[in-house]
Write a protein that holds these residues in place. Structure first.
Motif, short mmCIF file in Angstrom:
data_model
loop_
_atom_site.label_atom_id
_atom_site.label_comp_id
_atom_site.label_asym_id
_atom_site.label_seq_id
_atom_site.Cartn_x
_atom_site.Cartn_y
_atom_site.Cartn_z
N SER A 307 53.80 25.15 52.71
CA SER A 307 52.35 25.22 52.52
C SER A 307 51.95 24.94 51.08
CB SER A 307 51.85 26.61 52.93
OG SER A 307 52.02 26.80 54.33
N ASN A 308 50.93 24.12 50.93
CA ASN A 308 50.41 23.72 49.63
C ASN A 308 49.08 24.45 49.40
OD1 ASN A 308 49.92 22.39 47.23
ND2 ASN A 308 49.22 20.51 48.23
N ILE A 309 48.97 25.21 48.31
CA ILE A 309 47.84 26.13 48.13
C ILE A 309 47.20 25.95 46.75
CG2 ILE A 309 47.12 28.56 48.10
CD1 ILE A 309 49.54 29.19 49.83
N GLN A 310 45.87 26.04 46.72
CA GLN A 310 45.11 26.17 45.49
C GLN A 310 44.37 27.51 45.52
OE1 GLN A 310 44.40 25.05 42.60
NE2 GLN A 310 44.90 22.87 42.44
N VAL A 311 44.44 28.24 44.42
CA VAL A 311 43.69 29.49 44.28
C VAL A 311 42.39 29.19 43.54
CG1 VAL A 311 43.68 31.81 43.30
CG2 VAL A 311 45.79 30.88 44.28
N ILE A 312 41.26 29.57 44.13
CA ILE A 312 39.95 29.29 43.56
C ILE A 312 39.25 30.62 43.31
CG2 ILE A 312 37.79 28.01 43.85
CD1 ILE A 312 39.26 26.45 46.11
N ALA A 313 38.90 30.88 42.06
CA ALA A 313 38.30 32.16 41.70
C ALA A 313 36.96 31.95 41.01
CB ALA A 313 39.23 32.95 40.79
N SER A 314 36.09 32.93 41.16
CA SER A 314 34.80 32.91 40.46
C SER A 314 34.65 34.20 39.67
CB SER A 314 33.65 32.79 41.47
OG SER A 314 33.57 33.95 42.30
N GLY A 315 33.70 34.16 38.73
CA GLY A 315 33.48 35.35 37.91
C GLY A 315 33.70 35.02 36.44
N ARG A 316 33.51 36.01 35.59
CA ARG A 316 33.63 35.84 34.16
C ARG A 316 34.99 35.27 33.78
NH1 ARG A 316 32.79 40.87 32.76
NH2 ARG A 316 30.54 40.63 32.64
N GLY A 317 34.98 34.18 33.00
CA GLY A 317 36.23 33.58 32.55
C GLY A 317 36.71 32.43 33.41
N PHE A 318 36.05 32.19 34.55
CA PHE A 318 36.45 31.11 35.45
C PHE A 318 35.38 30.02 35.46
CE2 PHE A 318 38.63 34.92 36.88
CZ PHE A 318 39.92 34.46 37.02
N PRO A 319 35.75 28.79 35.86
CA PRO A 319 34.77 27.69 35.86
C PRO A 319 33.52 28.04 36.67
CG PRO A 319 36.98 26.84 36.22
CD PRO A 319 37.09 28.34 36.26
N ASP A 320 32.36 27.72 36.14
CA ASP A 320 31.10 28.03 36.80
C ASP A 320 30.98 27.32 38.14
OD1 ASP A 320 30.35 29.57 34.66
OD2 ASP A 320 29.20 28.00 33.67
N ASN A 321 30.45 28.05 39.12
CA ASN A 321 30.12 27.49 40.44
C ASN A 321 31.33 26.89 41.16
OD1 ASN A 321 27.50 28.07 39.54
ND2 ASN A 321 27.13 25.95 38.91
N MET A 322 32.52 27.35 40.82
CA MET A 322 33.73 26.73 41.34
C MET A 322 33.83 26.86 42.86
SD MET A 322 36.27 24.95 40.38
CE MET A 322 37.31 24.17 41.60
N ILE A 323 33.58 28.05 43.39
CA ILE A 323 33.69 28.24 44.83
C ILE A 323 32.62 27.45 45.56
CG2 ILE A 323 33.43 29.95 46.68
CD1 ILE A 323 35.01 31.90 45.02
N HIS A 324 31.40 27.44 45.02
CA HIS A 324 30.32 26.67 45.63
C HIS A 324 30.69 25.18 45.69
CE1 HIS A 324 26.17 24.78 45.61
NE2 HIS A 324 26.11 25.58 46.65
N GLN A 325 31.24 24.65 44.62
CA GLN A 325 31.64 23.25 44.60
C GLN A 325 32.79 22.98 45.57
OE1 GLN A 325 32.41 21.84 40.63
NE2 GLN A 325 30.37 22.38 39.88
N ALA A 326 33.70 23.93 45.67
CA ALA A 326 34.82 23.77 46.59
C ALA A 326 34.35 23.74 48.04
CB ALA A 326 35.84 24.90 46.39
N LEU A 327 33.40 24.61 48.38
CA LEU A 327 32.86 24.63 49.74
C LEU A 327 32.16 23.31 50.06
CD1 LEU A 327 31.34 28.24 49.96
CD2 LEU A 327 33.54 27.45 50.81
#
Length: 487
Positions: A307-327
């Motif tokens: 299995s090939n996995i990317q971990v996507i996190a949001s919150g202070r210290g992480f790229p802005d709007n990352m989860i929204h862009q991923a969705l």
């Protein structure tokens, strides 16, 4: 007397409208979505007291200098950690399936790391069995256990986890537990906090709510992640809070909560550990970093785990709007089938349009939501989106057998997204969330079987019946839709 009364009245009125003017000015200076800005501004002037209250709770985006410095320091340290991880070249997947390529490239370019292969995944749908499996892993832990949950509700199976954690701490395992202040209020009022700390467990109340915080910073941002990390090799994440499913919110009479968790073995636990270290240092100021995986173990795993996995996190210290862009990227990648499972459906305009466009270009789009809600506000706000979705050919299924709390997306039975984020503004823009993107057809088929089971336990919303709903319900939908950008 009248002069004093009139003077006091004028003073109060002046201060009140000065405050509203200040609120308006500060709203103008913040960069936010247009719909959110308009809703907030109109609310301030149509219902001033209510609007200002919303602004106090939800309108300010505070990022104190202290926390900014911490975030910068953690980013520097974690980048060094990632650089070391990159020396393990065999664990990175440079090539992805066609449907997953865009989202993995997005994550690589914004987060600085390729997808990590050599992981073994297990999908868990039964909360009782998930907790029992978690207890087993806690008992077998050899070095460290890290946990973060939005809700830990004492009682039943949750107490069994607490006992297992305490016993592991007593035999020398380094245990850390981070819980959201608001979500886990019952836990922090229980004897378990003292018992755990006396056993040597580090217990942290994340984003603590207190009187001073009310005036100095936002109180509605929540630590919504659910992560368990054991020996820097086994990790859990998904929608499940740490609560006995037979006891959790039983008073609502909505039935049992249905959750979805992923249990992972492999080097991706390292990146999950980096996310945890961000949150831990933000709350405590103490630096922790996960240990690098054993190269001998990884060499064996390369032949057994795919299995090939990317971990996507949001919150202070992480790229802005990352989860929204991923969705958005995942939805636009769909060519044949798109299945979305979410307990709260209050999407951004971008997500709504992406879903509708996917259906109009021939993708078989299904959205599974709960028929029974624990939030009246979200229930009515979500209904305002039904008509546009149905008109675009999207199938909406309402789950009947309990409260569907699972959060997942499946694209063409190849790309899977599983995590903690809901389809609402809070998850997309405010909370600390985590999602894993998985490029694996075997895992995708397993997730598809689960989602198809959800569909069989649901009722399909009929477009014609929906169009004939009562007029007063349409009014309520519009009222709550007005506040949807603020939910």
């Amino acid at each position: 007397m009248n002069t004093f009364y009139n003077s006091a009245k004028c003073l109060v009125s002046f201060v009140y409208w000065l405050f509203i003017a200040n609120t308006t000015f500060r709203s103008f200076t913040q960069r936010r979505s247009l719909s959110s800005f308009i809703s907030l501004l109109l609310t301030i002037y149509i219902i001033p007291s209510f609007g200002v209250s919303i602004w106090l709770f939800c309108g300010e985006f505070y990022l104190e200098k202290k926390h900014q410095k911490i975030a910068n320091r953690i980013r520097y340290i974690s980048n060094k950690c990632l650089d070391e991880l990159k020396t393990y070249k065999n664990i990175f997947q440079n090539k992805n399936s066609e449907v997953a390529n865009s989202i993995f490239q997005l994550c690589k370019n914004r987060q600085g790391i390729y997808g990590i292969k050599s992981n073994s995944l297990e999908l868990l749908t039964n909360t009782k069995k998930t907790i029992q499996l978690l207890i087993r892993d806690i008992r077998l832990a050899r070095t460290n256990i890290e946990m973060v949950f939005y809700i830990w509700q004492p009682g039943g199976l949750a107490d069994d986890v607490a006992i297992a954690l305490i016993n592991s701490a007593k035999r020398g395992i380094h245990c850390r537990l981070m819980l959201d202040s608001a979500g886990s209020i019952k836990f922090f009022r229980s004897p378990w906090v003292k018992i755990m700390r006396e056993a040597g467990i580090e217990v942290v109340e994340a984003l603590k709510i207190n009187f001073l915080r009310f005036f100095l910073k936002r109180i509605d941002i929540r630590q919504h992640r659910k992560i368990v990390l054991i020996d820097n090799y086994i990790t859990y994440t998904g929608s499940m809070n740490l609560a006995d499913p037979f006891l959790f919110k039983k008073s609502l009479g909505l039935g049992q909560w249905i959750d979805l968790m992923a249990r992972i073995e492999g080097p991706v636990a390292m990146t999950m550990g980096i996310v945890y270290s961000y949150d831990w240092e933000n709350e405590t100021g103490c630096k922790i970093l996960p240990s690098l995986p054993d190269k001998k173990i990884l060499k064996n795993d390369l032949n057994n785990m795919t299995s090939n996995i990317q971990v996507i996190a949001s919150g202070r210290g992480f790229p802005d709007n990352m989860i929204h862009q991923a969705l958005l990227t995942a939805i636009y990648s769909a060519r044949k089938e798109l299945i979305i499972t979410t307990p709260y459906l209050v999407p951004s305009e971008d997500l709504l349009h992406a879903i509708c466009k996917a259906s109009k270009r021939g993708v078989n789009v299904s959205i599974i939501i709960p028929l029974y809600h624990d939030s009246i506000l979200v229930k009515w706000a979500s209904r305002a989106f039904f008509s546009e979705l149905l008109d675009s050919g999207v199938k909406i299924y309402q789950f009947k057998k309990g409260v569907l709390h699972s959060k997942s997306i499946l694209v063409d039975q190849q790309l899977s997204l599983v995590g903690t984020a809901n389809f609402d503004m809070r998850s997309l823009w405010l909370n600390f969330e985590i999602t894993i993107a998985i490029d694996d057809s075997i895992f995708g088929n397993k997730l598809a079987n689960i989602q198809y089971q959800y569909i069989s336990d649901s009722e399909l919303l009929d477009k014609k019946t929906w169009s004939m709903r009562a007029y007063w319900t349409r009014i309520l939908e519009k009222i709550f839709y007005f506040f949807s950008p603020l939910l």
